[in-house]
Design an enzyme around this catalytic site. Structure first.
Site, PDB file in Angstrom:
ATOM      1  N   GLU A 409       0.810  -1.224   0.000  1.00 31.47           N
ATOM      2  CA  GLU A 409       0.000   0.000   0.000  1.00 31.47           C
ATOM      3  C   GLU A 409       0.846   1.279   0.000  1.00 31.47           C
ATOM      4  OE1 GLU A 409      -3.089   0.328  -0.468  1.00 31.47           O
ATOM      5  OE2 GLU A 409      -4.250  -1.326   0.409  1.00 31.47           O
ATOM      6  N   GLU A 485      -4.316 -10.382  -0.521  1.00 32.72           N
ATOM      7  CA  GLU A 485      -5.173 -10.253   0.664  1.00 32.72           C
ATOM      8  C   GLU A 485      -6.590 -10.535   0.207  1.00 32.72           C
ATOM      9  OE1 GLU A 485      -4.799  -6.498   2.821  1.00 32.72           O
ATOM     10  OE2 GLU A 485      -2.629  -6.539   2.566  1.00 32.72           O
TER      11      GLU A 485
HETATM   12  C1  IPT Z   1      -5.389  -3.482   3.362  1.00 33.37           C
HETATM   13  C2  IPT Z   1      -3.991  -3.427   3.927  1.00 33.37           C
HETATM   14  O1  IPT Z   1      -3.038  -3.839   3.014  1.00 33.37           O
HETATM   15  C3  IPT Z   1      -3.815  -4.200   5.178  1.00 33.37           C
HETATM   16  O2  IPT Z   1      -2.652  -3.783   5.819  1.00 33.37           O
HETATM   17  C4  IPT Z   1      -4.995  -4.051   6.060  1.00 33.37           C
HETATM   18  O3  IPT Z   1      -5.181  -2.716   6.367  1.00 33.37           O
HETATM   19  C5  IPT Z   1      -6.186  -4.581   5.349  1.00 33.37           C
HETATM   20  O4  IPT Z   1      -6.389  -3.983   4.134  1.00 33.37           O
HETATM   21  C6  IPT Z   1      -7.451  -4.389   6.124  1.00 33.37           C
HETATM   22  O5  IPT Z   1      -7.407  -4.869   7.413  1.00 33.37           O
HETATM   23  S1  IPT Z   1      -5.882  -1.850   2.994  1.00 33.37           S
HETATM   24  C7  IPT Z   1      -7.591  -1.878   2.715  1.00 33.37           C
HETATM   25  C8  IPT Z   1      -8.249  -0.682   3.309  1.00 33.37           C
HETATM   26  C9  IPT Z   1      -7.896  -2.055   1.269  1.00 33.37           C
END
Ligand code: IPT
Length: 958
Positions: A409, A485
């Site tokens: 990110e 993710e």
């Molecule tokens: C995404 C991030 O990469 C991760 O660190 C964590 O924040 C996760 O999502 C959510 O818990 S960012 C997301 C707002 C797309």
């Protein structure tokens, strides 16, 4: 004009030694971990009086190293996800900059050699300035990266040595460390003094490839000094730099983590290595390990412990690795920084594929439309390349590390390109990944986060929307895809895991994914009266915070598996046992490179939930990727509803689980329940003043409510539509249902009795249930009869009256029972909770739980604990007796010592107290769970429409 403070520099640490591998050497090492002297300040500009050995630190406190000072009473933890808790004004940080001054005196042990020595910090958050005996050695940046200093000149061979360190919470580095986690500071990893023998080994680089066509290994070990490389088991005794071809080696994989012990020695120093032969390659758009396409059954792991924060111990790391292996996880993304080096050794040893991620995130620049993003600002280039370099150099020898990630990110930009260039040149053996630049211009693997099932499928088919640049588009279309993710495990859920896995197992381009995330980062705290809970954002008075978004793991903070992890284990099964529909089973081996000889297959037959037979099933060895058909065992006759459960268990102990540990299982219905008998002629209704007596029940003739059942005081039914919104209903980063539900008034429905009709053999009660200020609502018709003297039948018919938009949270009825009925037995799916798109790990059986144990203690209280597919349930008490509910068709069951409304009002589990009654909720349906807390919502088949529904129940007294 004042001089810029030392911690406001874009540059990497100027006097740090060049990064190198984390080596296990026989050269003397002195651990400096322990209780250090500590002085805390709110600002970083306090006097530098403490750096010399003569300073009197008697008055200072003591703080363990490694640790975070916020978890020892100094300052306070703070949680933000995306936003920076300081102004975007790089490289400057606020004057209010919590600072820890540390001092530690030590003596060199007897036998410590003279000569060069190095002082090593494995991790200090966020920047430190270091002195030894008053001599400044330099400064560190890169919280999760090691920094070494030459200590030779400053070290005193005899007498006391004093290391003094000033650590600041905020530094320029904080701008590139905006990961979604607690801001926690201090020396949180070990500090060591390393003797560096003359003629010793500074760095070692292992390259150990495996040729899957021939079974041969190729080994080259390079070092910065000429040395001998020995691998006794393979008869290798070679010079560094020499390439040794080994005609036959056993490869390393996550399934079979074969390691060979090796040494690299000069006359003065020997380092011990564990070598794994494996080759990672992208072949025809497919990521392979040892020639086989790899499927990541992954999780994102932050380092976390509820008392220690990111200062994790070896035992914490081992717990993680064992739990991952036990739950069929085969891959870890080290989100979003290189982990403690020991963790990677454990991944090598136990077998986990690792995406090793650089310590880089600048997510909060999104708040200013990425203006000035450090990933694209040339002033940051050296620092970012330095971070990548320190990641790769430290971790390059781990066979478990199969991909490098540039970070998380951080938008897009030229510095990412520079990092990628450096990494590619230094280590061409591993592909690169970085999620946020969707053009993939700098990387080899296409990765995205939180895509919908439809989007993932399009990528699987190679039909994703094109990039504007045709060349980049063509390049990306040729890349393997990793869902870096997905399935946000916040609170109840995630729902819909199976749909993703089906795609990963269908399309070769889809190489699996990494669930977000492994563990809830709840910090252990206590209420004023001493009850323990896990704190989340806002609990420490932070001005800016992101609440319980920090609690989104598959493990509770104390590492208790959540229902979501049990579901994930089921979905990640490396062996699939399926009924063929014609009396047989197929067993599919989803391993990459192991057969099934390590598993025993066992079956049990249950008749109405009672085990009536069991045995072993001969499956034989099945090669990776292949399936076999197996006939069902000969089963004895059953009289009730019968289920065959087939389980694949470990045949022998593994380092991560004992023999008998279940790896995979399936349940096959073999005999349906007997069709329900037509109800006998109902017994007659008896009026008794204002009461109506019907079988074992007594209804209030005026309200139509059941007030007694046998000897028990009860109150119900009451139509239940509301559920305490789950994190996925609240959906901070997705399509939220909760506000729609509240706007529709589903949390404040009113009930109006329309009429009570008492007939000769039954009572019909009609209630209209609707919110204020709307003309839409639900009509509930409760039809009571007593099919026998000891039984009471309740048919609940729900109709929609007017305009009521779906999906509804749930649809059911609830009863208040006496609070001493606090144990539940049921025949249905269990033992865990289940909603339409969760509970994949549950099986039909007879289960027993106390009411207390039926509750799932999500850190933020929300709907939980429902059991699905329930045929019957009894709620009983310690004193004996109780009530039993049978369904004409399976129903949902929730039993709580508080109401859904109380659950909705609570902010922590400790806000909930039993209210003296046991609340029994029987439902005809719930809305699915989905994963909208961050990502897509509930898939259409799992939505609960506002539509007619029926519950057909029989109540009995026990
Ligand atoms: C995404 C991030 O990469 C991760 O660190 C964590 O924040 C996760 O999502 C959510 O818990 S960012 C997301 C707002 C797309």
């Amino acid at each position: 004009m004042s001089e810029r403070p030392w911690y406001e520099s874009f540059a990497p640490p100027p006097t740090a030694r060049p990064p190198r591998a984390w080596l296990d050497s026989d050269a003397p090492r002195l651990s400096l971990d322990g209780l250090w002297r500590f002085r805390y300040a709110e600002r970083a500009d306090g006097p530098l009086d403490f750096t010399g050995p003569a300073f009197d630190d008697e008055g200072w406190d003591r703080l363990p190293v490694p640790s975070h000072w916020q978890l020892h009473g100094y300052g306070a933890p703070a949680y933000t996800n995306i936003t920076y808790p300081f102004p975007l004004d790089p490289p400057h940080v606020p004057d209010e900059n919590p600072t820890g001054d540390y001092r530690h005196a030590f003596r060199l042990p007897d036998g410590w050699p003279g000569g060069p020595a190095v002082l090593r910090f494995a991790g200090a958050d966020s920047a430190a300035r270091v002195w030894l005996n008053g001599v400044e050695l330099g400064r560190t940046t890169g919280s999760r990266l090691a920094t070494e200093f030459d200590a030779t000149g400053a070290l005193r061979p005899d007498g006391d040595n004093v290391v003094a360190v000033r650590v600041v919470q905020w530094s320029a580095g904080s701008y590139v460390e905006d990961q979604d986690m607690w801001w926690l500071s201090g020396i949180f990893r070990s500090v060591d003094l390393l003797a560096r023998p003359e003629g010793g080994i500074g760095d070692v680089e292992v390259s150990a490839g495996y040729d899957h066509r021939t079974g041969a290994g190729t080994l080259t070990v390079r070092a910065d000094t000429p040395a001998r490389v020995r691998v006794p088991e393979l008869g290798v005794d070679a010079a560094t730099g020499e390439t040794v071809r080994l005609p036959l080696v056993e490869p390393w994989s996550a399934e079979r983590p074969r390691l060979y012990d090796a040494t690299v020695g000069t006359g003065t120093e020997t380092v011990t290595l564990r070598i794994g032969f494996r080759t990672v390659r992208i072949d025809g758009g497919v990521l392979t390990v040892n020639g086989r396409p790899v499927l990541f059954r992954g999780v994102n792991r932050h380092e976390f412990h509820p008392d220690r924060g990111r200062a994790v111990t070896e035992e914490d790391m081992l717990d993680d690795v064992r739990l991952m292996k036990q739950h069929n996880v085969n891959a870890v993304r080290t989100s979003h920084y290189p982990p403690h080096p020991r963790f990677l050794e454990l991944c090598d040893e136990y077998g986990l594929y690792v995406v090793d991620e650089c310590d880089l995130e600048t997510h909060g620049y999104g708040e200013v439309r990425w203006r000035g993003n450090p990933a694209d600002d040339p002033r940051w280039e050296a620092a970012l390349v330095d971070r990548m370099r320190r990641t790769v150099e430290r971790d390059k020898n781990h066979p478990s590390v199969v991909l490098w990630s540039l970070g998380n990110e951080s938008g897009s930009g030229r510095n990412l390109a520079a990092m990628a260039r450096w990494a590619r040149h230094r280590d061409p053996s591993r592909p690169l990944l970085y999620e946020r630049d969707w053009t993939c211009r700098d990387v080899d693997v296409y990765s995205r986060m939180y895509l919908t099932v439809a989007e993932v499928e399009a990528i699987g088919r190679g039909e994703e929307a094109p990039l504007p640049d045709p060349a980049l588009d063509a390049r990306r279309r040729g890349m393997p895809f990793v869902h870096v993710e997905y399935a946000h495990a916040m609170g109840n859920g995630p729902g819909g895991l199976a749909e993703y896995q089906r795609l990963y197992e269908t399309y070769p381009r889809l190489q699996g994914g990494f669930v977000w995330e492994w563990i809830d980062h709840g910090l252990r705290a206590r209420t004023p009266d001493g009850r323990e809970y896990f704190a989340y954002g806002g609990d420490f008075g932070e001005v800016l915070h992101d609440g319980n978004f920090v609690a989104d793991g598959l493990l509770f903070p104390d590492r208790t598996p959540s229902p979501g992890l049990l579901d994930l284990k089921k979905v990640y099964e490396p062996v699939r046992i399926d009924a063929t529909g014609d009396g047989g089973l197929t067993v599919r081996n989803g391993h990459l490179d192991s057969g099934l000889s390590h598993l025993d297959f066992q079956w049990t037959l249950e008749d109405d939930g009672e085990v009536v037979a069991r045995g072993a099933l001969e499956v034989g060895d099945v090669p990776p990727g292949q399936s076999v058909r197996v006939g069902l065992p000969a089963l004895p006759a059953t009289g009730g509803e019968a289920h065959l459960t087939v389980r694949a268990v470990l045949a022998a102990d593994e380092p991560w689980a004992k023999a008998g540990h279940e790896v995979a299982a399936t349940q096959v219905p073999v005999r349906a329940a007997r069709p329900p008998q037509p109800p006998p002629a109902p017994v007659a209704v008896r009026r008794d003043g204002g009461l109506v007596r019907l079988g074992p029940g007594v209804l209030d003739g005026r309200t139509g409510r059941l007030v007694r059942l046998g000897g028990w005081d009860v109150d119900g039914p009451r139509l239940q539509v509301w559920r305490a919104p789950t994190d996925n209903d609240r959906a901070p980063h997705g399509q939220a249902l909760e506000p729609l539900w509240r706007a529709a008034g589903l949390d404040r429905l009113t009930h109006r009795l329309r009429d009570v009709t008492v007939g000769g053999d039954g009572v019909v009660v009609r209630v209209r249930v609707a919110p204020a200020s709307s003309d839409g609502g639900l009509l509930a018709t409760y039809s009571w009869s007593a099919p026998a003297g000891d039984r009471l039948r309740l048919v609940v018919d729900v109709d929609v009256d007017g305009d009521l938009p779906g999906p509804l949270p749930m649809l059911g009825v609830r009863f208040a029972l006496p609070g001493d009925l606090d144990e539940v037995e049921w025949f249905g799916r269990g033992p865990g909770e289940a909603y339409p798109d969760t509970g994949l790990a549950t099986r039909v059986g007879r289960w027993f739980r106390t009411v207390a144990d039926l509750q799932t203690p999500y850190l933020f209280p929300q709907e939980n604990g429902r059991r699905a597919g329930v045929r019957w349930a009894s709620v009983t008490g310690g004193q004996g007796g109780g009530v039993r509910v049978d369904g004409r068709s399976p129903f949902g069951l929730t039993v709580r010592p508080w109401t859904a409304e109380a659950l909705d009002r609570a902010a922590h589990p400790t806000d909930l107290a039993p209210d003296g009654r046991t609340w029994l909720t029987l439902d005809a349906g719930h809305n699915g769970i989905g994963s909208a807390s961050c990502g897509p919502g509930v898939l259409p088949p799992y939505l609960l429409p506002a539509a007619p529904a029926r519950l057909d129940l029989e109540l009995r007294v026990l």
